[in-house]
Scaffold this motif. Structure first.
Motif, PDB file in Angstrom:
ATOM      1  N   ALA A   1       0.847  -1.191   0.000  1.00  0.00           N
ATOM      2  CA  ALA A   1       0.000   0.000   0.000  1.00  0.00           C
ATOM      3  C   ALA A   1       0.884   1.242   0.000  1.00  0.00           C
ATOM      4  N   ALA A   2       0.296   2.344  -0.449  1.00  0.00           N
ATOM      5  CA  ALA A   2       1.032   3.611  -0.442  1.00  0.00           C
ATOM      6  C   ALA A   2       0.902   4.323   0.896  1.00  0.00           C
ATOM      7  N   TYR A   3      -0.164   4.034   1.629  1.00  0.00           N
ATOM      8  CA  TYR A   3      -0.411   4.698   2.906  1.00  0.00           C
ATOM      9  C   TYR A   3      -0.820   3.646   3.936  1.00  0.00           C
ATOM     10  N   PRO A   4      -0.740   3.962   5.220  1.00  0.00           N
ATOM     11  CA  PRO A   4      -1.187   3.015   6.248  1.00  0.00           C
ATOM     12  C   PRO A   4      -2.605   2.526   5.967  1.00  0.00           C
ATOM     13  N   THR A   5      -2.807   1.226   6.128  1.00  0.00           N
ATOM     14  CA  THR A   5      -4.054   0.580   5.722  1.00  0.00           C
ATOM     15  C   THR A   5      -4.726  -0.086   6.918  1.00  0.00           C
ATOM     16  N   ALA A   6      -6.049   0.062   6.993  1.00  0.00           N
ATOM     17  CA  ALA A   6      -6.854  -0.626   8.017  1.00  0.00           C
ATOM     18  C   ALA A   6      -7.324  -1.960   7.442  1.00  0.00           C
ATOM     19  N   PHE A   7      -6.916  -3.058   8.061  1.00  0.00           N
ATOM     20  CA  PHE A   7      -7.254  -4.388   7.563  1.00  0.00           C
ATOM     21  C   PHE A   7      -8.501  -4.924   8.265  1.00  0.00           C
ATOM     22  N   PRO A   8      -9.242  -5.819   7.614  1.00  0.00           N
ATOM     23  CA  PRO A   8     -10.409  -6.469   8.248  1.00  0.00           C
ATOM     24  C   PRO A   8      -9.986  -7.260   9.492  1.00  0.00           C
ATOM     25  N   LYS A   9     -10.964  -7.626  10.303  1.00  0.00           N
ATOM     26  CA  LYS A   9     -10.669  -8.307  11.559  1.00  0.00           C
ATOM     27  C   LYS A   9     -10.029  -9.671  11.348  1.00  0.00           C
ATOM     28  N   ASN A  10     -10.354 -10.329  10.248  1.00  0.00           N
ATOM     29  CA  ASN A  10      -9.800 -11.667  10.021  1.00  0.00           C
ATOM     30  C   ASN A  10      -8.410 -11.642   9.377  1.00  0.00           C
ATOM     31  N   VAL A  11      -7.836 -10.434   9.209  1.00  0.00           N
ATOM     32  CA  VAL A  11      -6.507 -10.293   8.629  1.00  0.00           C
ATOM     33  C   VAL A  11      -5.562  -9.748   9.690  1.00  0.00           C
ATOM     34  N   LEU A  12      -4.606 -10.562  10.101  1.00  0.00           N
ATOM     35  CA  LEU A  12      -3.641 -10.171  11.121  1.00  0.00           C
ATOM     36  C   LEU A  12      -2.349  -9.702  10.464  1.00  0.00           C
ATOM     37  N   VAL A  13      -1.883  -8.518  10.874  1.00  0.00           N
ATOM     38  CA  VAL A  13      -0.633  -7.982  10.341  1.00  0.00           C
ATOM     39  C   VAL A  13       0.525  -8.556  11.151  1.00  0.00           C
TER      40      VAL A  13
END
Length: 542
Positions: A507-519
């Motif tokens: 991504a080009a900018y900080p991204t909010a991921f869905p709950k089922n996606v762990l960073v």
């Protein structure tokens, strides 16, 4: 010993037989090899490097591919050379190594240019001066640091024109030289198609016809026929193979490229006119002067073939200008005859010395420019914080570099006051070389988003993920080369539909991921010129 006697001593040493050639060779080596990895790769390099990497991986050298798709828009010779250095280095991630073929082509261009100038002028002095002008010109220094096709095509075509010029001046039939000229023609064609033929050879032949007449050219028909035949056979060899293997793709490529010349990067017809002298950089003002026949013809026609070189230069500019698609790097052919003209003019000024006002103004100009360049280089080093007290405590070598710049500036002033123009111009050439050796690391410090890419870090970060990389932003090909894998474009809502397991998301900018996606991890690649690029390693849960 007075400064006058010191300058006279060094000027006498420069007249030794092999000293000028040695210094010229050293200058060319410096301008072609120092800090090849400082510039960020552009989109053309991205295509070249990805294709070269796939050649190494698949072993298919005949039919290049870009992410599995046919890549036949450009001929393969420069890509083959890039693949070869990747094999020798054992990696495709070393930007310095990947640009070695362009550096070698630049060195070959300088040697061929020296020989061509010697053949056309008969003067070693003018040949040395012209080659030094070429080697320190802006476009030459820039293009040898780009792993693209242009420098290869122009280098081989310049060597071919050198051989052709020798052939046209020789009385006997020299078949081996004819074959060599044909091979060089073919290598140029296999580097970038008919570009160098159109932009470099055709204007040369036009100037030859205008100056020497068609009858003289007609007497050489046997030589020209052998050169043409050998060149055409080599030029079309790869294209014929691809046409037999992939006729539809070849036809589509020809149609696409023809449309691109008239439909992309459109500029006004006079776009190149102000750009031409600027391509010589430091030598832009003499470049303007030598293109004014009323000024230059009477001064230069006795030492160089002025009319032929001027027609050659103008022919290149005209042919490039009538094509709607225009890019600055397309002007690389024009610096060949233009450097000869400037070299001839500088030689004229050296012969006249300080006794003539015109040549004296040129020496004043380069005295001022030399001092300005010196102050600018010291300013760059100072601004990067390398000569502050804490920095000098760890590495006092930067103070030595600044002292060398001060010494160079003082030498420029002394050579001017002692009226030693040869030493003055020699110091200018040496100053350019010293700038290339010392300033690039400091420029990188001032511009942290430029310079050496964190390729190894990005590859190690991405490498453990699945082969498909997902991106929420548009990625340029050079960025995909850094990743080492093709990236699939998705939108934010597609994050919820990713299959369970580990993924790479860009991504080009900080991204909010869905709950089922762990960073799991986040990596910030800072080599992008404007916006940073974020690389996430994520795990998608069931």
């Amino acid at each position: 010993m007075s400064m006058q006697r010191v300058c006279t001593y060094f000027e006498a040493k420069l007249r030794y037989r092999y000293v000028p050639l040695f210094l010229l060779g050293l200058l060319v080596i410096i301008t072609t090899t120092t800090y090849l990895n400082q510039l960020d790769p552009d989109i053309m390099e991205g295509r070249n490097f990805i294709t070269a990497s796939e050649i190494v991986e698949t072993g298919n050298w005949l039919v290049p591919r870009l992410f599995g798709e046919l890549r036949i828009v450009k001929p393969p010779l420069p890509t083959w050379m890039t693949s070869a250095v990747m094999v020798l280095a054992g990696t495709d991630t070393n930007l310095f190594v990947n640009r070695i073929p362009s550096a070698l082509a630049g060195f070959f261009l300088a040697m061929a240019f020296f020989g061509l100038t010697k053949s056309m002028t008969g003067s070693s002095r003018i040949s040395i001066m012209s080659t030094a002008v070429l080697a320190t010109s802006y476009l030459y220094i820039f293009m040898v640091r780009r792993g693209t096709w242009d420098i290869h095509a122009v280098a081989y075509m310049t060597a071919m024109i050198w051989a052709l010029d020798v052939l046209l001046k020789s009385k006997g039939f020299r078949p081996w030289l004819c074959l060599l000229a044909g091979v060089l023609f073919g290598l140029s064609f296999l580097s970038k198609g008919p570009v160098a033929f159109y932009a470099l050879l055709m204007p040369f032949l036009f100037s030859e016809l205008v100056v020497n007449g068609a009858k003289k050219m007609g007497r050489q028909w046997k030589k020209l026929l052998l050169v043409t035949g050998c060149g055409v056979i080599i030029s079309v060899s790869w294209y014929l193979v691809i046409m037999l293997m992939h006729p539809e793709a070849m036809a589509a490529m020809f149609s696409q490229e023809t449309a691109a010349w008239a439909g992309r990067h459109i500029r006004v017809w006079w776009y190149y006119l102000p750009q031409v002298p600027a391509m010589l950089g430091l030598w832009a003002i003499p470049a303007v002067l030598v293109c004014i026949p009323m000024f230059a013809c009477s001064r230069l026609q006795d030492s160089i073939p002025y009319k032929k070189l001027l027609l050659w230069t103008l022919g290149i500019v005209v042919l490039l200008s009538i094509i709607p698609e225009k890019k600055v790097r397309y002007l690389l052919p024009v610096i060949i005859p233009l450097s000869m003209l400037v070299g001839g003019y500088l030689d004229y000024c050296l012969k006249r010395g300080f006794s003539f006002s015109g040549s004296r103004r040129i020496f004043q100009l380069y005295l001022v420019l030399g001092v300005i360049i010196t102050l600018a280089a010291i300013g760059i080093i100072w601004s990067s914080g390398e000569i502050t007290s804490p920095a000098l405590a760890h590495d006092p070598s930067e103070l030595l570099i600044v002292a060398c710049y001060v010494l160079l500036a003082a030498t420029l002033c002394v050579t001017y006051m002692c009226r030693k123009p040869n030493l003055l111009l020699g110091c200018v050439f040496g100053l350019v070389a010293f700038v290339l050796i010392t300033t690039p690391p400091h420029i990188k410090t001032l511009l942290p988003k430029r310079g050496i890419l964190p390729i190894q870090d990005v590859r190690s970060f991405v490498g453990k993920a699945e082969k498909t990389v997902h991106t929420l932003t548009s990625l340029k090909l050079q960025t995909q080369w850094v990743l080492g894998k093709p990236a699939t474009r998705i939108v934010a809502k597609d994050l919820t539909t990713l299959s369970p397991g580990e993924h790479i998301v860009i991504a080009a900018y900080p991204t909010a991921f869905p709950k089922n996606v762990l960073v799991e991890k986040e990596y910030l690649a800072r080599y992008i010129k404007r916006d940073p690029l974020l690389i996430y390693r994520v795990t998608v849960l069931n």
